[in-house]
Design a protein around this motif. Structure first.
Motif, PDB file in Angstrom:
ATOM      1  N   ILE A 118       0.830  -1.199   0.000  1.00  0.00           N
ATOM      2  CA  ILE A 118       0.000   0.000   0.000  1.00  0.00           C
ATOM      3  C   ILE A 118       0.863   1.246   0.000  1.00  0.00           C
ATOM      4  O   ILE A 118       1.626   1.487   0.952  1.00  0.00           O
ATOM      5  CB  ILE A 118      -0.971   0.023   1.208  1.00  0.00           C
ATOM      6  N   HIS A 119       0.756   2.019  -1.068  1.00  0.00           N
ATOM      7  CA  HIS A 119       1.387   3.335  -1.146  1.00  0.00           C
ATOM      8  C   HIS A 119       0.344   4.437  -0.969  1.00  0.00           C
ATOM      9  O   HIS A 119       0.700   5.566  -0.635  1.00  0.00           O
ATOM     10  CB  HIS A 119       2.099   3.506  -2.489  1.00  0.00           C
ATOM     11  N   GLY A 120      -0.917   4.102  -1.225  1.00  0.00           N
ATOM     12  CA  GLY A 120      -2.015   5.057  -1.070  1.00  0.00           C
ATOM     13  C   GLY A 120      -2.765   4.825   0.228  1.00  0.00           C
ATOM     14  O   GLY A 120      -2.181   4.873   1.308  1.00  0.00           O
ATOM     15  N   SER A 121      -4.072   4.542   0.126  1.00  0.00           N
ATOM     16  CA  SER A 121      -4.913   4.360   1.313  1.00  0.00           C
ATOM     17  C   SER A 121      -5.653   3.026   1.240  1.00  0.00           C
ATOM     18  O   SER A 121      -6.180   2.659   0.190  1.00  0.00           O
ATOM     19  CB  SER A 121      -5.938   5.496   1.434  1.00  0.00           C
ATOM     20  N   LEU A 122      -5.696   2.338   2.369  1.00  0.00           N
ATOM     21  CA  LEU A 122      -6.479   1.113   2.503  1.00  0.00           C
ATOM     22  C   LEU A 122      -7.554   1.344   3.551  1.00  0.00           C
ATOM     23  O   LEU A 122      -7.265   1.744   4.681  1.00  0.00           O
ATOM     24  CB  LEU A 122      -5.606  -0.062   2.931  1.00  0.00           C
ATOM     25  N   ILE A 123      -8.811   1.098   3.166  1.00  0.00           N
ATOM     26  CA  ILE A 123      -9.933   1.196   4.098  1.00  0.00           C
ATOM     27  C   ILE A 123     -10.574  -0.179   4.189  1.00  0.00           C
ATOM     28  O   ILE A 123     -11.135  -0.682   3.220  1.00  0.00           O
ATOM     29  CB  ILE A 123     -10.962   2.241   3.635  1.00  0.00           C
ATOM     30  N   SER A 124     -10.453  -0.803   5.350  1.00  0.00           N
ATOM     31  CA  SER A 124     -11.040  -2.114   5.591  1.00  0.00           C
ATOM     32  C   SER A 124     -12.241  -1.932   6.510  1.00  0.00           C
ATOM     33  O   SER A 124     -12.092  -1.510   7.661  1.00  0.00           O
ATOM     34  CB  SER A 124      -9.990  -3.031   6.228  1.00  0.00           C
ATOM     35  N   GLN A 125     -13.436  -2.252   5.994  1.00  0.00           N
ATOM     36  CA  GLN A 125     -14.684  -1.869   6.648  1.00  0.00           C
ATOM     37  C   GLN A 125     -15.382  -3.035   7.353  1.00  0.00           C
ATOM     38  O   GLN A 125     -16.604  -3.134   7.331  1.00  0.00           O
ATOM     39  CB  GLN A 125     -15.629  -1.251   5.615  1.00  0.00           C
ATOM     40  N   GLY A 126     -14.633  -3.911   7.992  1.00  0.00           N
ATOM     41  CA  GLY A 126     -15.239  -5.016   8.705  1.00  0.00           C
ATOM     42  C   GLY A 126     -16.106  -4.565   9.861  1.00  0.00           C
ATOM     43  O   GLY A 126     -15.956  -3.454  10.378  1.00  0.00           O
ATOM     44  N   THR A 127     -17.009  -5.437  10.266  1.00  0.00           N
ATOM     45  CA  THR A 127     -17.825  -5.209  11.452  1.00  0.00           C
ATOM     46  C   THR A 127     -17.600  -6.384  12.406  1.00  0.00           C
ATOM     47  O   THR A 127     -17.007  -7.397  12.041  1.00  0.00           O
ATOM     48  CB  THR A 127     -19.318  -5.116  11.098  1.00  0.00           C
ATOM     49  N   ALA A 128     -18.108  -6.251  13.625  1.00  0.00           N
ATOM     50  CA  ALA A 128     -17.964  -7.347  14.588  1.00  0.00           C
ATOM     51  C   ALA A 128     -18.610  -8.624  14.068  1.00  0.00           C
ATOM     52  O   ALA A 128     -18.105  -9.733  14.272  1.00  0.00           O
ATOM     53  CB  ALA A 128     -18.565  -6.938  15.929  1.00  0.00           C
ATOM     54  N   SER A 136       5.846   4.613   3.058  1.00  0.00           N
ATOM     55  CA  SER A 136       5.866   5.985   3.554  1.00  0.00           C
ATOM     56  C   SER A 136       4.748   6.822   2.925  1.00  0.00           C
ATOM     57  O   SER A 136       4.577   6.828   1.701  1.00  0.00           O
ATOM     58  CB  SER A 136       7.221   6.624   3.245  1.00  0.00           C
ATOM     59  N   GLY A 137       3.989   7.504   3.775  1.00  0.00           N
ATOM     60  CA  GLY A 137       2.895   8.360   3.314  1.00  0.00           C
ATOM     61  C   GLY A 137       1.573   7.653   3.141  1.00  0.00           C
ATOM     62  O   GLY A 137       0.550   8.294   2.895  1.00  0.00           O
ATOM     63  N   SER A 138       1.560   6.332   3.274  1.00  0.00           N
ATOM     64  CA  SER A 138       0.302   5.587   3.131  1.00  0.00           C
ATOM     65  C   SER A 138      -0.543   5.703   4.399  1.00  0.00           C
ATOM     66  O   SER A 138      -0.048   6.036   5.481  1.00  0.00           O
ATOM     67  CB  SER A 138       0.583   4.119   2.808  1.00  0.00           C
ATOM     68  N   ILE A 139      -1.831   5.401   4.244  1.00  0.00           N
ATOM     69  CA  ILE A 139      -2.783   5.517   5.349  1.00  0.00           C
ATOM     70  C   ILE A 139      -3.630   4.256   5.395  1.00  0.00           C
ATOM     71  O   ILE A 139      -4.156   3.800   4.375  1.00  0.00           O
ATOM     72  CB  ILE A 139      -3.691   6.753   5.177  1.00  0.00           C
ATOM     73  N   ALA A 140      -3.799   3.703   6.603  1.00  0.00           N
ATOM     74  CA  ALA A 140      -4.651   2.532   6.791  1.00  0.00           C
ATOM     75  C   ALA A 140      -5.746   2.847   7.795  1.00  0.00           C
ATOM     76  O   ALA A 140      -5.480   3.392   8.871  1.00  0.00           O
ATOM     77  CB  ALA A 140      -3.834   1.352   7.285  1.00  0.00           C
ATOM     78  N   THR A 141      -6.974   2.491   7.437  1.00  0.00           N
ATOM     79  CA  THR A 141      -8.090   2.530   8.375  1.00  0.00           C
ATOM     80  C   THR A 141      -8.645   1.115   8.427  1.00  0.00           C
ATOM     81  O   THR A 141      -9.296   0.648   7.488  1.00  0.00           O
ATOM     82  CB  THR A 141      -9.176   3.520   7.920  1.00  0.00           C
ATOM     83  N   LEU A 142      -8.361   0.417   9.525  1.00  0.00           N
ATOM     84  CA  LEU A 142      -8.685  -1.004   9.637  1.00  0.00           C
ATOM     85  C   LEU A 142      -9.723  -1.197  10.729  1.00  0.00           C
ATOM     86  O   LEU A 142      -9.430  -1.035  11.918  1.00  0.00           O
ATOM     87  CB  LEU A 142      -7.429  -1.807   9.971  1.00  0.00           C
ATOM     88  N   SER A 143     -10.923  -1.580  10.327  1.00  0.00           N
ATOM     89  CA  SER A 143     -12.005  -1.831  11.274  1.00  0.00           C
ATOM     90  C   SER A 143     -12.344  -3.317  11.270  1.00  0.00           C
ATOM     91  O   SER A 143     -12.602  -3.892  10.212  1.00  0.00           O
ATOM     92  CB  SER A 143     -13.249  -1.023  10.901  1.00  0.00           C
ATOM     93  N   ASN A 144     -12.310  -3.932  12.455  1.00  0.00           N
ATOM     94  CA  ASN A 144     -12.684  -5.344  12.585  1.00  0.00           C
ATOM     95  C   ASN A 144     -12.091  -6.188  11.455  1.00  0.00           C
ATOM     96  O   ASN A 144     -12.794  -6.809  10.659  1.00  0.00           O
ATOM     97  CB  ASN A 144     -14.208  -5.479  12.634  1.00  0.00           C
ATOM     98  N   THR A 145     -10.777  -6.168  11.412  1.00  0.00           N
ATOM     99  CA  THR A 145     -10.013  -6.849  10.372  1.00  0.00           C
ATOM    100  C   THR A 145      -9.143  -7.919  11.013  1.00  0.00           C
ATOM    101  O   THR A 145      -8.531  -7.690  12.058  1.00  0.00           O
ATOM    102  CB  THR A 145      -9.147  -5.840   9.603  1.00  0.00           C
ATOM    103  N   GLN A 146      -9.092  -9.102  10.395  1.00  0.00           N
ATOM    104  CA  GLN A 146      -8.285 -10.206  10.900  1.00  0.00           C
ATOM    105  C   GLN A 146      -7.140 -10.497   9.936  1.00  0.00           C
ATOM    106  O   GLN A 146      -7.356 -10.609   8.725  1.00  0.00           O
ATOM    107  CB  GLN A 146      -9.133 -11.462  11.084  1.00  0.00           C
ATOM    108  N   ILE A 147      -5.941 -10.624  10.491  1.00  0.00           N
ATOM    109  CA  ILE A 147      -4.760 -10.982   9.707  1.00  0.00           C
ATOM    110  C   ILE A 147      -4.217 -12.268  10.311  1.00  0.00           C
ATOM    111  O   ILE A 147      -3.667 -12.278  11.416  1.00  0.00           O
ATOM    112  CB  ILE A 147      -3.701  -9.866   9.742  1.00  0.00           C
ATOM    113  N   LEU A 148      -4.376 -13.377   9.596  1.00  0.00           N
ATOM    114  CA  LEU A 148      -4.105 -14.700  10.140  1.00  0.00           C
ATOM    115  C   LEU A 148      -3.051 -15.427   9.304  1.00  0.00           C
ATOM    116  O   LEU A 148      -3.099 -15.396   8.071  1.00  0.00           O
ATOM    117  CB  LEU A 148      -5.389 -15.538  10.159  1.00  0.00           C
TER     118      LEU A 148
END
Length: 205
Positions: A45-55, A94-106
């Motif tokens: 990710i060089h730009g923005s990642l928005i992960s929109q998970g819920t519970a 560098s300069g990237s942005i992450a918004t991670l909501s209810n995200t699993q990395i396994l």
């Protein structure tokens, strides 16, 4: 670009989100990685990642072997038993942005040699904002979350059954209401980072 739940699970080879680009993953999407080569499975990710998970419907990044997520979709070796470091990582530049909501990395953080990048989630000069993040079963001798020169906020997270939980080098790190359990070497390790910890639980690290 936005993924569609209709086509989930997806299979991740090596994919790059360019600067000035927003990549959105809606709730319930499953992304599997690790084949045709064990060294596959990069999300750069060089730009923005928005992960929109819920519970109820988290976004899941996992091994191609993981039949508990999206069923048995393994067309390579018929295995349905995932293991540590089956695929690579989410890497934020560098300069990237992450918004991670209810995200699993396994089952992430594949490394063929010690000079390879370290971390199922690796950030260098990035901004990471996460709520409800879960990172489990990353490489058994390395790091789940590796933060370098980054500004990172984690709340209501679960960092469990890794070797190292979070390693922060320089930058800012805020961690609140998180559970760190059964991380073999350490839960959190800082080298020059400014760290704020609040209402976290630490067990058997």
């Amino acid at each position: 670009r936005t993924l569609s739940i209709q086509f989930s699970p997806y299979f991740l080879g090596n994919f790059t989100v360019a600067s000035c680009t927003i990549f959105t993953i809606p709730a319930g999407v499953i992304i599997k990685a690790g084949r045709p080569s064990a060294s596959d499975g990069f999300l750069n990710i060089h730009g923005s990642l928005i992960s929109q998970g819920t519970a109820e419907s988290p976004v899941v990044f996992t091994s191609y072997r993981d039949a508990s997520q999206g069923g048995n979709t393994n067309a390579w070796d018929n295995s349905t038993i995932p293991t540590h470091s089956d695929w690579n990582r989410l890497r934020f530049y560098s300069g990237s942005i992450a918004t991670l909501s209810n995200t699993q990395i396994l089952y992430g953080n594949y490394r063929s040699k010690t000079t390879d990048p370290d971390g199922a989630l690796l950030a260098d000069g990035a901004t990471i904002n996460s709520t409800g993040l879960t990172v489990k079963w990353s490489r058994a001798t390395d790091t789940a979350i590796n933060l370098q020169n980054s500004s990172s906020t984690f709340s209501n997270c679960v960092i469990m059954q890794n070797y190292k939980g979070i390693v922060a080098s320089n930058g800012l790190l805020s961690v609140s209401d998180c559970l760190f359990e059964n991380n073999g070497l350490q839960a959190i390790y800082s080298v020059g980072a400014s760290v704020i910890l609040k209402n976290n639980i630490f067990k058997n690290n």
